[in-house]
Design an enzyme around this catalytic site. Sequence first.
Site, PDB file in Angstrom:
ATOM      1  N   PHE A 103      -3.417   3.681   2.259  1.00 35.36           N
ATOM      2  CA  PHE A 103      -3.510   4.029   3.675  1.00 35.36           C
ATOM      3  C   PHE A 103      -4.730   4.897   3.944  1.00 35.36           C
ATOM      4  O   PHE A 103      -5.402   4.733   4.966  1.00 35.36           O
ATOM      5  CB  PHE A 103      -2.235   4.752   4.129  1.00 35.36           C
ATOM      6  CG  PHE A 103      -2.239   5.075   5.592  1.00 35.36           C
ATOM      7  CD1 PHE A 103      -1.991   4.089   6.530  1.00 35.36           C
ATOM      8  CD2 PHE A 103      -2.512   6.362   6.039  1.00 35.36           C
ATOM      9  CE1 PHE A 103      -2.012   4.373   7.897  1.00 35.36           C
ATOM     10  CE2 PHE A 103      -2.521   6.660   7.395  1.00 35.36           C
ATOM     11  CZ  PHE A 103      -2.275   5.665   8.330  1.00 35.36           C
ATOM     12  N   TYR A 130       0.840  -1.198   0.000  1.00 38.62           N
ATOM     13  CA  TYR A 130       0.000   0.000   0.000  1.00 38.62           C
ATOM     14  C   TYR A 130       0.874   1.245   0.000  1.00 38.62           C
ATOM     15  O   TYR A 130       2.057   1.210   0.330  1.00 38.62           O
ATOM     16  CB  TYR A 130      -0.952   0.015   1.201  1.00 38.62           C
ATOM     17  CG  TYR A 130      -0.296   0.258   2.528  1.00 38.62           C
ATOM     18  CD1 TYR A 130      -0.215   1.532   3.058  1.00 38.62           C
ATOM     19  CD2 TYR A 130       0.254  -0.791   3.254  1.00 38.62           C
ATOM     20  CE1 TYR A 130       0.395   1.765   4.281  1.00 38.62           C
ATOM     21  CE2 TYR A 130       0.863  -0.572   4.477  1.00 38.62           C
ATOM     22  CZ  TYR A 130       0.933   0.712   4.985  1.00 38.62           C
ATOM     23  OH  TYR A 130       1.546   0.933   6.190  1.00 38.62           O
ATOM     24  N   CYS A 131       0.250   2.352  -0.396  1.00 41.32           N
ATOM     25  CA  CYS A 131       0.874   3.667  -0.328  1.00 41.32           C
ATOM     26  C   CYS A 131      -0.192   4.607   0.235  1.00 41.32           C
ATOM     27  O   CYS A 131      -1.047   4.172   1.007  1.00 41.32           O
ATOM     28  CB  CYS A 131       1.387   4.113  -1.704  1.00 41.32           C
ATOM     29  SG  CYS A 131       0.098   4.289  -2.957  1.00 41.32           S
ATOM     30  N   LYS A 132      -0.183   5.849  -0.140  1.00 40.37           N
ATOM     31  CA  LYS A 132      -1.176   6.786   0.383  1.00 40.37           C
ATOM     32  C   LYS A 132      -2.561   6.482  -0.169  1.00 40.37           C
ATOM     33  O   LYS A 132      -3.521   6.336   0.577  1.00 40.37           O
ATOM     34  CB  LYS A 132      -0.781   8.224   0.067  1.00 40.37           C
ATOM     35  CG  LYS A 132      -1.773   9.258   0.570  1.00 40.37           C
ATOM     36  CD  LYS A 132      -1.270  10.663   0.347  1.00 40.37           C
ATOM     37  CE  LYS A 132      -2.268  11.765   0.650  1.00 40.37           C
ATOM     38  NZ  LYS A 132      -3.271  11.546   1.625  1.00 40.37           N
TER      39      LYS A 132
END
Length: 126
Positions: free
Chosen positions: A108, A79-81
């Site tokens: 996130f 995952y990232c933002k």
Amino acid sequence: MILKKEDLLAEARVSVNPVNVEEAESLLTAGAVVLDVREPAEFEMGHLPGAVNVPRGVLEFRVGDHPALMDTAATIVLYCKNGGRSTLAAHTLKRMGFDQVKMLVGGFDGWSGDVHKVEVNPSVYQ
């Protein structure tokens, strides 16, 4: 011809296995590697439980020497933002031989916005 980021993301999405927050939570419970590809400062402000941080910009260089990236058969939830960097990272890991790569839809922001548990690095607030 110059490829635009939209073109790169479209190409990467074809090979990505997206999972929603409920599926990701089940994978975490089952022992999947949770890989946060955001920058260290973002990670320190909050991350998924048990996540390890390997920023997208150095991912290819860390495969094979980071404990979380040694087993190509491991289930990895990335995952990232909000999904862009993790889409590219998932595509990269698949190209590098990782078969069980999943990408958290919404990143996130989706996880924390859905009121799931978040860990925070306490040193950020000292």
